[in-house]
Design an enzyme around this catalytic site. Structure first.
Site, mmCIF file in Angstrom:
data_model
loop_
_atom_site.group_PDB
_atom_site.id
_atom_site.type_symbol
_atom_site.label_atom_id
_atom_site.label_comp_id
_atom_site.label_asym_id
_atom_site.label_seq_id
_atom_site.Cartn_x
_atom_site.Cartn_y
_atom_site.Cartn_z
ATOM 1 N N ARG A 1 -15.161 2.120 10.909
ATOM 2 C CA ARG A 1 -13.947 1.277 10.465
ATOM 3 C C ARG A 1 -14.724 0.506 9.921
ATOM 4 O O ARG A 1 -14.042 -1.045 8.804
ATOM 5 C CB ARG A 1 -12.437 1.194 11.718
ATOM 6 C CG ARG A 1 -12.338 2.414 12.001
ATOM 7 C CD ARG A 1 -11.272 2.291 13.169
ATOM 8 N NE ARG A 1 -10.604 3.440 13.537
ATOM 9 C CZ ARG A 1 -11.064 4.744 14.229
ATOM 10 N NH1 ARG A 1 -11.822 4.191 15.079
ATOM 11 N NH2 ARG A 1 -9.706 5.449 14.599
ATOM 12 N N ASN B 1 -11.825 -4.625 2.311
ATOM 13 C CA ASN B 1 -9.925 -4.460 2.596
ATOM 14 C C ASN B 1 -10.261 -6.235 3.086
ATOM 15 O O ASN B 1 -8.962 -6.241 3.138
ATOM 16 C CB ASN B 1 -10.227 -3.983 4.142
ATOM 17 C CG ASN B 1 -9.783 -2.682 3.227
ATOM 18 O OD1 ASN B 1 -9.768 -2.412 2.304
ATOM 19 N ND2 ASN B 1 -9.656 -0.999 4.189
ATOM 20 N N GLY C 1 -0.094 4.165 -0.375
ATOM 21 C CA GLY C 1 -0.991 5.467 0.000
ATOM 22 C C GLY C 1 -0.364 5.957 0.947
ATOM 23 O O GLY C 1 0.627 6.668 1.360
ATOM 24 N N HIS D 1 -9.538 -1.289 17.692
ATOM 25 C CA HIS D 1 -9.505 0.144 17.251
ATOM 26 C C HIS D 1 -10.772 0.763 16.486
ATOM 27 O O HIS D 1 -11.021 0.572 15.861
ATOM 28 C CB HIS D 1 -8.771 0.169 16.240
ATOM 29 C CG HIS D 1 -8.290 1.589 15.791
ATOM 30 N ND1 HIS D 1 -7.530 2.465 16.291
ATOM 31 C CD2 HIS D 1 -8.007 1.843 14.320
ATOM 32 C CE1 HIS D 1 -7.253 3.820 15.898
ATOM 33 N NE2 HIS D 1 -7.651 2.840 14.740
ATOM 34 N N GLY E 1 1.170 3.676 4.065
ATOM 35 C CA GLY E 1 2.534 3.407 3.805
ATOM 36 C C GLY E 1 2.884 4.361 3.368
ATOM 37 O O GLY E 1 4.364 3.419 3.658
ATOM 38 N N GLY F 1 0.780 -1.213 -0.211
ATOM 39 C CA GLY F 1 0.255 -0.357 -0.230
ATOM 40 C C GLY F 1 0.672 1.116 -0.307
ATOM 41 O O GLY F 1 1.604 1.458 0.839
#
Ligand SMILES: NC(=O)c1ccc[n+]([C@@H]2O[C@H](COP(=O)([O-])OP(=O)(O)OC[C@H]3O[C@@H](n4cnc5c(N)ncnc54)[C@H](O)[C@@H]3O)[C@@H](O)[C@H]2O)c1
Length: 307
Positions: A88, A95, A11, A175, A14, A9
């Site tokens: 999330r 994902n 992005g 999280h 990352g 990743g």
């Protein structure tokens, strides 16, 4: 042979993590993404900063996994980030497929790697990586608590106008909305927070910590990356330099805190073997209930995983 870290990743999180790893000369980095040109372009840009920033570590960008072979640590940031109004957990279906695909591709070249998961929903994506890799729990864990406690530390430092270095904050749980910040284990130069701030001020800090991700999403219309990248790099550093650092991480519990077969944010000892120990602390009945609620929310997501 030089140490290698793969970051999947390229992005926001990352690429920033890759940048920090090479700037600190912790390792060479293989930066992987599915988008053609992006990992190559960002890597080239980073390497062109090397003469000025004075680092000799290398970052190599690629769409293929050949460059990742022999990695000691693999950081997984591939996947979609949140948009305003999304939780999330809304990211789970998309994902899950991405994280599973990444793990299948990275494992053959780096069968002994330690996997650090960042993609959300974090605790469920750790479980995807654990199931697909077949690695023992010591080697598959997630980044969330270091970020959540860093946010809390900043809010404490800001409220008291003291150095961030004097602050220590303690966050348990998943999280997400069921995160459990623990003010009584949070300190400033060793002084417990309840001796320094009023109950109202502490409650405001706890709430802001819990909503810390959403606060940034609302401002940026995408999720945070500077602090998340710092947090994951602290974990990479602890592993590569065998620091045996106590950090809050998403770890797979096997009886600790009275829970089993669930990823949850707990303090762990991080070293060369990954999660070398889960540190257990005595919780109050309220804290236990809050942690249980967090585990229930994580288990609910495990239930909808397809891997
Ligand atoms: N755990 C945490 O505390 C935390 C903090 C921040 C962000 N996140 C999560 O991390 C993830 C990344 O966030 P970001 O802001 O960097 O998002 P981003 O969109 O900037 O980057 C994600 C990158 O993943 C790439 N990607 C998608 N599918 C891929 C695949 N199959 N293989 C390789 N690369 C692929 C995309 O092309 C993109 O470049 C998100 O899921 C986000 O929610 C977690």
């Amino acid at each position: 042979m030089k140490t290698k870290v793969t970051v999947v990743g390229a992005g926001n999180v990352g690429a920033t993590a890759a940048q920090r790893i090479v700037e600190k000369e912790l390792a060479d980095v293989a930066l992987i993404d599915i988008v053609q040109g992006v990992p190559q372009g960002k890597s080239l840009d980073m390497m062109e900063s090397a003469p000025v920033e004075k680092f000799d570590s290398k970052v190599i960008g690629s769409n293929a996994y050949d460059a990742t072979a022999g990695s000691e640590v693999v950081v997984i940031t591939a996947g979609l980030p949140r948009k305003p109004g999304m939780s999330r957990d809304d990211l789970v279906a998309t994902n899950e497929g991405i994280v599973a695909d990444v793990v299948r591709k990275v494992m053959p070249g780096s069968p002994n790697a330690i996997l650090i998961v960042v993609s959300n929903p974090l605790d469920a994506m750790c479980e995807v990586a654990r199931r697909v890799s077949g690695l023992p729990r010591e080697r598959v864990f997630g980044m969330a608590g270091v970020l959540d406690s860093a946010r809390m530390r900043w809010f404490i430092a800001e409220a008291l106008d003291v150095s961030v270095e004097n602050t220590h904050a303690f966050v348990l749980g998943g999280h997400g909305d069921t995160m459990v910040p623990l003010p009584r284990f949070s300190t400033v130069a060793g002084i417990p927070l309840p001796q320094l701030l009023s109950a109202e001020k502490i409650e405001a800090i706890v709430k802001r910590t819990r909503d810390g991700g959403a606060e940034i999403v609302n401002l940026l219309k995408t999720s945070a990356w500077y602090a998340p990248a710092s947090a994951v790099v602290e974990m990479v550093d602890a592993v590569l330099r065998d620091k045996k650092k106590i950090l809050p991480c998403a770890a797979y519990l096997q009886g600790e805190y009275g829970m089993r077969d669930v990823y949850l944010g707990v303090p762990v000892k991080l070293g060369a073997r990954g999660v070398e120990q889960v540190i257990e602390i005595e919780l109050t009945p309220e804290e236990k209930t809050a942690l249980q609620k967090s585990a229930d929310a994580v288990r609910e997501l495990f239930g909808i995983l397809k891997v």
